[in-house]
Scaffold this motif. Structure first.
Motif, PDB file in Angstrom:
ATOM      1  N   ILE A  19       0.077  -6.994 -21.001  1.00  0.00           N
ATOM      2  CA  ILE A  19       1.198  -6.554 -20.236  1.00  0.00           C
ATOM      3  C   ILE A  19       1.314  -5.668 -19.333  1.00  0.00           C
ATOM      4  O   ILE A  19       1.463  -5.923 -18.265  1.00  0.00           O
ATOM      5  N   PHE A  20       0.146  -4.566 -18.971  1.00  0.00           N
ATOM      6  CA  PHE A  20       0.466  -3.740 -17.714  1.00  0.00           C
ATOM      7  C   PHE A  20      -0.162  -3.778 -16.309  1.00  0.00           C
ATOM      8  O   PHE A  20      -0.146  -3.489 -15.535  1.00  0.00           O
ATOM      9  N   GLY A  21      -1.236  -5.148 -16.615  1.00  0.00           N
ATOM     10  CA  GLY A  21      -2.101  -5.463 -15.324  1.00  0.00           C
ATOM     11  C   GLY A  21      -1.351  -6.325 -15.019  1.00  0.00           C
ATOM     12  O   GLY A  21      -1.523  -6.692 -13.622  1.00  0.00           O
ATOM     13  N   GLY A  22      -1.117  -7.496 -16.159  1.00  0.00           N
ATOM     14  CA  GLY A  22      -0.686  -9.075 -15.639  1.00  0.00           C
ATOM     15  C   GLY A  22       0.782  -9.140 -15.476  1.00  0.00           C
ATOM     16  O   GLY A  22       0.635  -9.212 -14.575  1.00  0.00           O
ATOM     17  N   VAL A  23       1.356  -8.965 -16.848  1.00  0.00           N
ATOM     18  CA  VAL A  23       2.957  -9.542 -16.590  1.00  0.00           C
ATOM     19  C   VAL A  23       3.743  -8.697 -15.208  1.00  0.00           C
ATOM     20  O   VAL A  23       4.573  -8.608 -14.472  1.00  0.00           O
ATOM     21  N   MET A  24       3.895  -7.745 -16.027  1.00  0.00           N
ATOM     22  CA  MET A  24       4.090  -6.743 -15.248  1.00  0.00           C
ATOM     23  C   MET A  24       4.453  -6.490 -13.605  1.00  0.00           C
ATOM     24  O   MET A  24       5.392  -6.633 -12.691  1.00  0.00           O
ATOM     25  N   PRO A  25       2.554  -6.413 -13.197  1.00  0.00           N
ATOM     26  CA  PRO A  25       2.734  -6.253 -11.810  1.00  0.00           C
ATOM     27  C   PRO A  25       3.116  -7.635 -11.410  1.00  0.00           C
ATOM     28  O   PRO A  25       3.722  -7.613 -10.086  1.00  0.00           O
ATOM     29  N   ALA A  26       3.130  -8.410 -12.433  1.00  0.00           N
ATOM     30  CA  ALA A  26       3.532 -10.236 -11.379  1.00  0.00           C
ATOM     31  C   ALA A  26       4.967  -9.959 -11.216  1.00  0.00           C
ATOM     32  O   ALA A  26       5.201  -9.985 -10.492  1.00  0.00           O
ATOM     33  N   PHE A  27       5.308  -9.318 -11.998  1.00  0.00           N
ATOM     34  CA  PHE A  27       6.965  -9.748 -11.661  1.00  0.00           C
ATOM     35  C   PHE A  27       7.146  -8.848 -10.508  1.00  0.00           C
ATOM     36  O   PHE A  27       8.335  -9.216 -10.030  1.00  0.00           O
ATOM     37  N   VAL A  28       6.793  -7.013 -10.584  1.00  0.00           N
ATOM     38  CA  VAL A  28       7.273  -6.365  -9.860  1.00  0.00           C
ATOM     39  C   VAL A  28       6.720  -7.007  -8.277  1.00  0.00           C
ATOM     40  O   VAL A  28       7.321  -7.198  -7.497  1.00  0.00           O
ATOM     41  N   GLY A  29       5.924  -7.883  -8.239  1.00  0.00           N
ATOM     42  CA  GLY A  29       5.208  -8.791  -7.263  1.00  0.00           C
ATOM     43  C   GLY A  29       6.384  -9.637  -6.727  1.00  0.00           C
ATOM     44  O   GLY A  29       6.735  -9.658  -5.217  1.00  0.00           O
ATOM     45  N   LEU A  30       6.216 -10.195  -7.427  1.00  0.00           N
ATOM     46  CA  LEU A  30       7.450 -11.347  -7.071  1.00  0.00           C
ATOM     47  C   LEU A  30       9.361 -10.481  -6.554  1.00  0.00           C
ATOM     48  O   LEU A  30       9.611 -11.348  -6.395  1.00  0.00           O
ATOM     49  N   ALA A  31       9.440  -9.546  -7.780  1.00  0.00           N
ATOM     50  CA  ALA A  31      10.873  -8.650  -7.200  1.00  0.00           C
ATOM     51  C   ALA A  31      10.558  -8.086  -5.400  1.00  0.00           C
ATOM     52  O   ALA A  31      11.561  -7.725  -4.706  1.00  0.00           O
ATOM     53  N   ASN A  32       9.008  -7.601  -5.417  1.00  0.00           N
ATOM     54  CA  ASN A  32       9.203  -7.406  -3.992  1.00  0.00           C
ATOM     55  C   ASN A  32       9.142  -8.193  -2.467  1.00  0.00           C
ATOM     56  O   ASN A  32       9.533  -7.388  -1.457  1.00  0.00           O
ATOM     57  N   TRP A  33       8.774  -9.240  -3.055  1.00  0.00           N
ATOM     58  CA  TRP A  33       8.875 -10.095  -2.192  1.00  0.00           C
ATOM     59  C   TRP A  33      10.406 -11.391  -2.054  1.00  0.00           C
ATOM     60  O   TRP A  33      10.726 -11.032  -0.596  1.00  0.00           O
ATOM     61  N   MET A  34      11.108 -10.864  -2.865  1.00  0.00           N
ATOM     62  CA  MET A  34      12.019 -11.913  -2.759  1.00  0.00           C
ATOM     63  C   MET A  34      13.549 -11.671  -2.911  1.00  0.00           C
ATOM     64  O   MET A  34      14.267 -11.865  -2.596  1.00  0.00           O
ATOM     65  N   VAL A  35      13.391  -9.817  -3.538  1.00  0.00           N
ATOM     66  CA  VAL A  35      14.949  -9.588  -3.676  1.00  0.00           C
ATOM     67  C   VAL A  35      14.980  -8.742  -2.282  1.00  0.00           C
ATOM     68  O   VAL A  35      16.504  -9.491  -2.382  1.00  0.00           O
ATOM     69  N   PRO A  36      14.365  -8.058  -1.539  1.00  0.00           N
ATOM     70  CA  PRO A  36      15.228  -8.053   0.102  1.00  0.00           C
ATOM     71  C   PRO A  36      15.132  -9.384   0.284  1.00  0.00           C
ATOM     72  O   PRO A  36      16.482  -9.605   0.914  1.00  0.00           O
ATOM     73  N   LEU A  37      14.523 -10.686   0.225  1.00  0.00           N
ATOM     74  CA  LEU A  37      15.025 -11.767   0.665  1.00  0.00           C
ATOM     75  C   LEU A  37      16.106 -11.954  -0.456  1.00  0.00           C
ATOM     76  O   LEU A  37      17.201 -12.950   1.195  1.00  0.00           O
ATOM     77  N   MET A  38      16.657 -11.671  -1.054  1.00  0.00           N
ATOM     78  CA  MET A  38      17.769 -13.047  -1.397  1.00  0.00           C
ATOM     79  C   MET A  38      18.943 -11.954  -1.573  1.00  0.00           C
ATOM     80  O   MET A  38      20.093 -12.148  -1.847  1.00  0.00           O
ATOM     81  N   VAL A  39      18.563 -10.777  -1.306  1.00  0.00           N
ATOM     82  CA  VAL A  39      20.172  -9.431  -0.820  1.00  0.00           C
ATOM     83  C   VAL A  39      20.577  -9.568   0.061  1.00  0.00           C
ATOM     84  O   VAL A  39      21.673  -8.790   1.353  1.00  0.00           O
ATOM     85  N   GLY A  40      19.374 -10.025   1.209  1.00  0.00           N
ATOM     86  CA  GLY A  40      19.564 -10.169   3.002  1.00  0.00           C
ATOM     87  C   GLY A  40      19.161  -8.697   2.974  1.00  0.00           C
ATOM     88  O   GLY A  40      19.750  -7.884   3.917  1.00  0.00           O
ATOM     89  N   ALA A  41      18.726  -7.847   2.384  1.00  0.00           N
ATOM     90  CA  ALA A  41      17.784  -6.493   3.156  1.00  0.00           C
ATOM     91  C   ALA A  41      16.562  -6.381   4.349  1.00  0.00           C
ATOM     92  O   ALA A  41      15.758  -7.652   3.805  1.00  0.00           O
ATOM     93  N   PRO A  42      16.737  -5.619   5.261  1.00  0.00           N
ATOM     94  CA  PRO A  42      14.864  -6.088   5.409  1.00  0.00           C
ATOM     95  C   PRO A  42      14.168  -5.165   5.310  1.00  0.00           C
ATOM     96  O   PRO A  42      13.012  -5.481   5.863  1.00  0.00           O
TER      97      PRO A  42
END
Lengths: 72, 293, 524
Positions: C81-104
């Protein structure tokens, strides 16, 4: 008794609301407008009212600390 | 100060977060070891606290420097504002857990122990003779005899002090917007003095509570059942936040003395002011629900 | 001063050596670290699952003693829960959210680094307890008192590691909220955001509101154990049940924290490979928000058997049923998106379709559990285990894996090996069912969870389940190999990567350069 408690809690909710709206304006207006400050002034005013109303309610015997009625 | 970049500032890499992580490793492992009765735990905690202080100075130092150098534009400022607002929201939820515990104990747990609802046999078989009341240290009277903390005296005075500090910070807030530096320095100074006064009086109140009844105290301790638990955990965490808030106010005050804030650019001030309003309102909640109702 | 600083940070190439990772402020680097960390924890937690399934292969006690078995069930949950799934989602957000909203970058890059680097600290503390005399925590990841208070030396390490995970999650969530609310390119209105961004925004709110409550709950455990408080001691006027209420007030939003971002990923993948816009975009957003709101008022369905008042049972039963409505909206929207689309089944799409199908199974068993009188029978049986593994493995984990295959070409600049990836998918999809479907049957027949031994009538299904688990576990090594070889080389990925791709993240080159969108892009 219950009414006095309700009034106290209502004022407290009003304070929470004014504090919350201050937070909202803090972010929304970048601190440029006076709205944050106005909301905070409201929250201070209400707090003072609450503080005094506790004393008044106590003086008229409407509330007791911890809700315990004095013996007899 | 004048130059404001039109680009969003992205720092180039920073050593401070990892320093903070190392600090927390020492601090947390040390605290856990201390709780397990190990002697080296305290040393580890000291090291951790030292590194944490170092980190705070370094991290805030660089952020303040960047702010003064005018590297942050409007948008960065707004990020900080939002970040602070949501940090405070998370703090609200932390306190909510403890307020929740207080309400649960008073409205559900104690009435049930007293036989309310369908809990007649809980009361009859497990805790015969126990009657629901507040304050309470439970049917087993954990912690022994104690007296409740009344709202008069120090708590009422402390409420007045904290409310006054809310007034003074609001005046200081008006002053910073009006660019009135003298007024800002005076009322910000007054605010942190009132804050420290609150902490000092709270400590006095705690000592009074902890003293034995025979010695004029209340015998009210953290171990005095659910009343002592909720009383000290709520007021204790609040006191911790007031202490932190007062330290932040002092930092901001020194920054004011160095001429840092302008009517246009004063996020640091507003963040601390807002935090102060937050601890102030938490106290009002405490004063109502812990001391009065 | 400011000018040199400006000139300095504008450019490009990643710093080299260990500093790049330790001092990272770049969202892509931090995202990569999150994902690698999550993968490592996935295998640590997976190893524990293998030990559990090995012990349950046959009735009787074979490999481990019951105390260690309990440590494994507890730690497996915490790791995943705390080591696998949640950090994986945060990692995906880190990678993709700035790219998806056009942020530096992320809005608060230094804090972004800290929220990652707290995780290794937290998990070092937690995993170190495995080597303690008395072992790791064994009272279940839900940490119910009074049982958890008997943990021994591992106890404060458990509490503090939970505190640190909470700090990490809250800071990560604040960063994501601020990035989404403040860093969008001009023209990227809220209702133009990709659905992954939307689901993460709502997830981040859940994190900010739920994680501090968990911190409060475990703090009360700590003071009850070491400082004489009586929060969970009825003798002192507290109530051990109160912990369950506070815990699940956090715990139920937590369940959605682990699934909403997967909803978002699937909502990105399906339109891409169906070559149709997402059906009912706005209803997806509103459904996500409704699920998030409802998650705060259903918590007591985890504890129907504790003896709560009838009115409470009814309220929590009906509010739980209500969640089926927005969830159904989502499932039908995904199906309507696929309807008459010109579909192709690359690996991300396979994972997404499997997600829709298998997550729905988990959703339906959840409805069964939400019925109070039925739950009296199911509670604490393997039926519950089957239910939440269906929503977490072919739900959250398949979402993550689909997302990894979907975006990996953008990250590495290479196409992954499609043939191997398909084998990985089919092995995972088949054996996840072999593992968990029989657990429904043994659960309904009354096999309790968290017990190392069982009555012989459950033997056959347990053996099937264990075989499924072993094959599922081993096939994840293939996943690592595919990622590894994709990082090392392979067919060059184009900018758009997929034929039907749409969105800002597909307008930057593959691999995405170290800095992207330093000048905000035009949003069509």
């Amino acid at each position: 008794m219950v009414l006095a408690k309700l009034i106290v809690i209502t004022i407290f909710l009003g304070i929470l609301a004014s504090l919350g709206s201050a937070m909202f304006y803090l972010v929304r207006d970048d601190g440029k407008s006076g709205r944050t400050l106005k909301a905070l002034t409201w929250r201070i005013g209400l707090s003072v009212v609450l503080f005094l109303s506790l004393f008044v309610a106590y003086a008229f015997g409407l509330i007791q600390p911890h809700g315990i009625s004095p013996a007899g | 100060m004048e130059h404001s970049s039109d680009r969003y500032y992205i720092p180039h890499g920073s050593p401070w977060p990892i320093v903070g992580s190392v600090a927390l490793l020492f601090l947390m492992a040390g605290f856990a070891a201390t709780l397990n009765g190990s002697g080296i735990g305290k040393i580890s905690m000291l090291i951790g606290a030292g590194i944490l202080l170092f980190m705070l100075f370094g991290w805030f130092g660089i952020v303040i420097k960047e702010s003064v150098d005018g590297i942050y534009n409007q948008q960065v400022d707004r990020s900080f504002r939002m970040g602070m607002a949501w940090f405070i929201a998370s703090e609200v939820m932390f306190f909510a857990a403890f307020f929740g515990a207080l309400f649960y104990a008073r409205q559900l747990a104690l009435p049930w122990l007293g036989g309310d609802g369908n809990n007649f046999f809980t009361n009859f078989l497990l805790w015969p003779g126990f009657e629901n009341a507040w304050p309470s240290n439970g049917p087993a009277e954990i912690g022994g005899e104690y007296k409740a903390m009344g709202p008069w005296g120090l708590p009422a005075l402390n409420t007045a002090i904290l409310l006054s500090s809310g007034v003074t910070i609001t005046i200081a807030h008006h002053a910073v917007k009006a660019g009135n530096r003298k007024m800002l320095v005076a009322f910000l100074g007054l605010t942190w003095i009132l804050g420290l006064l609150f902490v000092g009086l709270q400590a006095t109140e705690y000592m009074h509570a902890y003293h034995d009844i025979e010695h004029g105290g209340l015998s009210l301790r953290l171990s005095s059942g659910i009343y002592g638990s909720t009383f000290f955990m709520l007021t204790g965490f609040h006191g911790l936040h007031v202490t932190l808030g007062a330290i932040m106010l002092i930092v901001i005050w020194f920054r004011t003395l160095k001429g840092h804030f302008s009517p246009e650019n004063h996020f640091g001030f507003e963040a601390v002011a807002w935090y102060w309003h937050f601890v102030d309102v938490v106290w009002l909640g405490l004063f109502i629900f812990v001391y009065w109702l | 001063m400011s000018h040199t600083a400006d000139a300095h940070h504008d450019h490009h190439a990643a710093p080299s050596g260990f500093k790049r990772w330790l001092f990272a402020t770049n969202h892509k680097d931090i995202g990569t670290m999150y994902l690698v960390f999550a993968l490592v924890m996935f295998f640590v937690g997976g190893t524990m699952a293998m030990i559990i399934r090995a012990e349950l292969f046959q009735p009787g006690l074979q490999f481990v003693d019951p105390g260690f078995f309990n440590q494994m069930t507890t730690m497996h949950a915490l790791m995943m829960i705390f080591g696998g799934v949640m950090p994986a989602f945060v990692g995906l957000a880190n990678w993709m959210v700035p790219l998806m909203v056009g942020a530096p970058d992320m809005a608060l890059p230094r804090m972004n680094n800290w929220s990652f680097w707290l995780l290794p600290v937290a998990f070092s503390l937690l995993l170190s307890t495995l080597f303690f005399a008395g072992g790791a925590p064994a009272g279940g990841w839900t940490m119910y008192p009074p049982l958890v208070l008997q943990t021994g030396n591992a106890f404060p390490f458990l509490i503090f590691s939970v505190h640190l995970m909470g700090m990490s999650s809250i800071m990560g969530a604040i960063n994501i909220v601020v990035t989404i609310m403040n860093m969008r390119a001009p023209g990227m209105g809220l209702l133009k955001m990709p659905l992954f961004v939307w689901t993460w925004l709502i997830t981040a709110y859940l994190l900010i509101l739920a994680m501090p409550v968990l911190a409060g709950a475990v703090t009360m455990l700590l003071t009850d154990e070491y400082f004489g408080t009586s929060f969970f001691n009825a003798g002192g006027g507290g109530d051990p049940l109160m912990f369950q209420h506070v815990f699940w007030f956090f715990g139920h939003p937590e369940v959605y924290i682990m699934i909403l971002p997967a909803f978002g990923i699937v909502s990105q993948i399906i339109p891409t490979f169906a070559r149709k816009p997402l059906f009912g975009y706005e209803s997806m957003v509103y459904a996500t928000a409704s699920i998030a709101f409802l998650s705060f008022i259903v918590w007591a369905h985890h504890m129907f058997t504790v003896g709560m008042p009838l009115s409470g049972q009814l309220f929590f039963m009906f509010s739980t049923m209500l969640i089926a409505v927005p969830t159904g909206v989502k499932v039908f929207n995904w199906m309507a998106t696929m309807w008459r689309g010109s579909m192709t089944f690359e690996t991300p799409m396979l994972f997404a379709v499997a997600f829709v199908f298998l997550f729905s199974i988990g959703g339906f068993s959840g409805l069964m559990l939400g019925i109070t009188p039925a739950d009296f029978q199911y509670h604490d049986t393997y039926f519950v285990v089957a239910h939440f593994h269906y929503v977490l493995v072919p739900g959250a984990i398949f979402g993550i894996m689909g997302g990894v295959y979907f975006w990996m070409p953008k990250w590495t600049g290479h196409m992954y090996n499609e043939k191997l990836a398909k084998i990985h998918f089919w092995l995972s999809a088949i054996f996840v069912n072999v593992t968990f479907f029989p657990q429904h049957f043994v659960g309904l027949a009354g096999m309790p969870r968290r017990i190392p031994d069982y009555a012989t009538q459950f033997a056959d299904f347990n053996m099937v389940s264990s075989i499924g688990a072993f094959v599922f576990g081993v096939s994840q090594l293939l996943f690592v190999y595919i990622i590894w070889s994709c990082v090392r080389g392979g067919e060059k990925a184009t900018t758009a990567v997929w034929e039907g791709s749409h969105g800002l993240e597909w307008t930057v080159p593959s691999p995405a350069p170290h800095h992207t969108f330093e000048v905000a892009p035009e949003v069509p």
